[in-house]
Design a protein around this motif. Structure first.
Motif, mmCIF file in Angstrom:
data_model
loop_
_atom_site.group_PDB
_atom_site.id
_atom_site.type_symbol
_atom_site.label_atom_id
_atom_site.label_comp_id
_atom_site.label_asym_id
_atom_site.label_seq_id
_atom_site.Cartn_x
_atom_site.Cartn_y
_atom_site.Cartn_z
ATOM 1 N N GLU A 186 43.226 2.137 -4.117
ATOM 2 C CA GLU A 186 44.180 3.143 -3.655
ATOM 3 C C GLU A 186 43.732 4.546 -4.067
ATOM 4 O OE1 GLU A 186 48.339 0.609 -3.758
ATOM 5 O OE2 GLU A 186 47.557 1.436 -5.621
ATOM 6 N N THR A 187 43.183 4.664 -5.280
ATOM 7 C CA THR A 187 42.689 5.958 -5.741
ATOM 8 C C THR A 187 41.537 6.433 -4.870
ATOM 9 O OG1 THR A 187 43.335 5.409 -7.993
ATOM 10 C CG2 THR A 187 41.768 7.196 -7.743
ATOM 11 N N GLN B 37 42.915 7.657 -1.531
ATOM 12 C CA GLN B 37 43.538 8.969 -1.648
ATOM 13 C C GLN B 37 42.482 10.069 -1.803
ATOM 14 O OE1 GLN B 37 46.409 8.642 -4.813
ATOM 15 N NE2 GLN B 37 47.713 7.246 -3.637
ATOM 16 N N LYS C 153 50.625 3.002 -11.776
ATOM 17 C CA LYS C 153 49.317 3.594 -11.534
ATOM 18 C C LYS C 153 48.717 2.995 -10.275
ATOM 19 C CE LYS C 153 46.744 5.143 -14.712
ATOM 20 N NZ LYS C 153 45.713 5.317 -15.714
ATOM 21 N N CYS C 154 47.940 3.794 -9.600
ATOM 22 C CA CYS C 154 47.253 3.316 -8.401
ATOM 23 C C CYS C 154 46.113 2.380 -8.797
ATOM 24 C CB CYS C 154 46.670 4.490 -7.631
ATOM 25 S SG CYS C 154 47.899 5.575 -6.918
ATOM 26 N N SER C 155 45.844 1.434 -7.935
ATOM 27 C CA SER C 155 44.676 0.572 -8.135
ATOM 28 C C SER C 155 43.429 1.400 -7.827
ATOM 29 C CB SER C 155 44.752 -0.644 -7.214
ATOM 30 O OG SER C 155 44.555 -0.234 -5.878
ATOM 31 N N SER D 145 57.551 4.008 -11.270
ATOM 32 C CA SER D 145 56.209 4.492 -10.936
ATOM 33 C C SER D 145 55.168 3.545 -11.522
ATOM 34 C CB SER D 145 56.011 5.899 -11.476
ATOM 35 O OG SER D 145 56.127 5.895 -12.873
#
Length: 81
Positions: free
Chosen positions: A52-53, A56, A47-49, A45
């Motif tokens: 990307e956050t 989402q 963390k999202c960049s 896993s």
């Protein structure tokens, strides 16, 4: 020495069907093996960049004019209301 395929009593269409089925079975087995590997060892896993956050967040909270389901209300800093 083996006989050439042309000398066999099997119609060419039958041979082509058999080969097509074998290739399809091989592709299906490769896909199943890939799925088994992923289920056994999921990717690490991360963390999202920030981009990307944001994307989402857009999927969850922003209304789309053609959407059939309403978006979630934006969370508030004051907690549940």
């Amino acid at each position: 020495m083996t006989r050439p395929i042309a000398d066999l009593d099997v119609p060419l269409a039958t041979v082509q069907q058999i080969v097509a089925r074998q290739r399809a079975d091989a592709r299906a087995e490769q896909s199943a093996e890939k799925l088994r590997r992923l289920l056994a060892e999921p990717p690490a896993s991360r963390k999202c960049s920030p981009g990307e956050t944001a994307e989402q967040r857009h999927w969850l909270y922003d209304d789309d004019p053609d959407s059939t389901v309403r978006a979630f209300p934006y969370p508030t800093s004051g907690g549940a209301q």
